[in-house]
Design an enzyme around this catalytic site. Structure first.
Site, PDB file in Angstrom:
ATOM      1  N   HIS A 223      37.926 -60.455 -15.470  1.00 30.15           N
ATOM      2  CA  HIS A 223      38.349 -59.286 -16.043  1.00 30.15           C
ATOM      3  C   HIS A 223      39.395 -58.542 -15.373  1.00 30.15           C
ATOM      4  CE1 HIS A 223      37.203 -55.338 -18.151  1.00 30.15           C
ATOM      5  NE2 HIS A 223      36.131 -54.908 -17.427  1.00 30.15           N
ATOM      6  N   HIS A 262      41.447 -63.524 -25.001  1.00 31.92           N
ATOM      7  CA  HIS A 262      40.370 -62.279 -24.707  1.00 31.92           C
ATOM      8  C   HIS A 262      39.412 -62.537 -25.846  1.00 31.92           C
ATOM      9  CE1 HIS A 262      39.668 -57.927 -25.340  1.00 31.92           C
ATOM     10  NE2 HIS A 262      40.401 -57.914 -24.185  1.00 31.92           N
ATOM     11  N   ASP A 313      46.634 -57.814 -18.537  1.00 34.51           N
ATOM     12  CA  ASP A 313      46.698 -58.204 -17.191  1.00 34.51           C
ATOM     13  C   ASP A 313      48.197 -59.111 -16.969  1.00 34.51           C
ATOM     14  OD1 ASP A 313      44.502 -57.022 -16.247  1.00 34.51           O
ATOM     15  OD2 ASP A 313      43.258 -58.675 -16.919  1.00 34.51           O
TER      16      ASP A 313
END
Ligand code: ACO
Length: 376
Positions: A223, A262, A313
């Site tokens: 995450h 994802h 990210d």
């Protein structure tokens, strides 16, 4: 005959609640906060506007925004006890663990901590949004043997954070890049940390406990923890000409490439599009495009080999790095933005609560006779 129970491992595809905050179309690569496209918000709005939008349903008027900025800035100072705690932490403490602990301590000096009314929760949301940034900056300075920098109420949330971190007011460009990063990370539907915050609140526990759960969940590398792992990977690769081989070897040994894939997006994460552009602009402006070029090569190799797209990210890593931010602060920075989405979700959860308590399928031994200790 009893209906067959289907196991949704990882709760993949399970809809646990309604939400009026954030919509994701994972096939079209679309993200909206309260109906506004993330690209429009990133282009035109500040983090403060987005916080208001998430907490109050509509974009603020100029007068509402001006008053809100003053109100938020006035809440930035953290209690002396929290500074004392940060001072006492071991130098090697994980910044996310430090943040989790400090937020937990914040609750002990909040007289409204256990008041779960909407009014009290809104006030606590404001305090949390204002103070998490101060905690992260103070932690970083104290571990470097420096004193925390007092927040400057004249600065925006983004500029003030960079100021509290370095002791120098950032230039307008850096402040705006960071502000856009905060806008992009502010909320993201039923992600793992938001879910864990909602689970905690669904027991009618307090907002600080829920945010502590969320911080602990964001910390993991699948995450929010992925952003610092991305930068470590880029540094380990070291040059664009080594990237292709490095990725091939990683995938051949079944390693996960951080910053890719994802649960919801099956195409490019729209936040990555903005972050890629900002990373490129920063690299060109600073005359140092190495990290950006390594990132581009990684991206095309992972796309070719696995058909995976970068998530939020991936390019946030090199963006933060080029802003001069330490790698282990990347995930706390995610938290200091996402606190807006977490608290907005918690307001929704408390307003229409039902205990979140799923089932699991038992696969242990069937009923059997008890064996006394002496006979085992
Ligand atoms: N690198 C290599 N392979 C991957 C990656 C990756 N980053 N992501 C997914 N895959 C592969 C898996 O190995 C799996 O392949 P298989 O079917 O051949 O076994 C397939 O894609 C599906 O992956 P799952 O793990 O089942 O997908 P899930 O939806 O559970 O996981 C996750 C999503 C955790 C984000 C995953 O893509 C991942 O591990 N990414 C890397 C970590 C990361 O960047 N996390 C940040 C996500 S964004 C955020 O939280 C802010």
């Amino acid at each position: 005959m009893a209906a067959e129970r289907v196991i949704h491992k990882g709760l993949d595809g399970v809809v646990v609640t309604e939400n009026a905050l954030t919509f994701i179309d994972g096939l079209a690569g679309k993200l909206m906060y309260r109906g506004y496209l993330i690209h429009d918000l990133a282009e035109h709005s500040s983090y403060e506007e987005v916080v208001w939008l998430l907490l109050n349903r509509e974009l603020p008027t100029p007068a509402e925004l001006a008053a809100f900025k003053v109100e938020l800035a006035a809440q930035r100072a953290i209690p002396e006890g929290v500074v004392k705690l940060l001072r006492s932490l071991p130098g090697q403490a994980n910044p996310m663990a430090a943040l989790r602990t400090a937020v937990s301590l914040l609750s002990l000096s909040d007289a409204e901590a256990d008041d779960n009314s909407d009014e009290a929760n809104r006030r606590k949301a404001m305090r949390l949004i204002a103070r998490i940034a101060t905690i992260v900056a103070a932690f970083d300075r104290l571990r470097d043997g420096k004193e925390p920098v007092e927040p400057d109420p004249e600065l925006s949330h983004a500029a003030n954070f960079l100021y509290m971190l370095t002791g120098r007011e950032p230039d307008a460009r850096a402040a705006r890049v960071f502000d856009v990063c905060l806008v992009l990370h502010a909320d993201h539907e039923m992600n793992a940390s938001t879910f864990s915050a909602r689970v905690t609140a669904s027991t009618l526990s307090d907002i600080y406990s829920a945010i502590t759960s969320a911080i602990g969940t964001l910390k993991g590398s699948l995450h929010g923890g992925a952003n610092s792992e991305v930068m470590k990977m880029i540094l380990e690769i070291g040059s664009a000409d080594r990237a292709e081989r490095w990725i091939q070897d990683a995938l051949a040994s079944k390693r996960r490439v951080m910053g890719f894939g994802h649960r919801v997006y099956k195409t490019e994460d729209p936040r990555a599009t903005v972050l890629r552009r900002m990373a490129r602009e920063l690299a060109e402006k600073q005359g140092d495009t190495d990290w950006f070029e390594i990132s581009r090569t990684i991206e095309s190799e992972v796309r070719e080999q696995k058909g995976l797209f970068p998530n939020v990210d991936f390019y946030s890593a090199s963006t933060y790095y080029m802003l001069g931010i330490k790698i282990d602060l990347f995930t706390p920075i995610f938290a200091l933005s996402r606190i807006a989405g977490w608290t907005a979700n918690l307001l929704e959860q408390y307003a229409d609560n039902r205990l979140i308590r799923p089932d699991s399928e038992y696969i242990g031994p069937q009923e059997r006779p008890y064996v006394p200790l002496a006979a085992r």
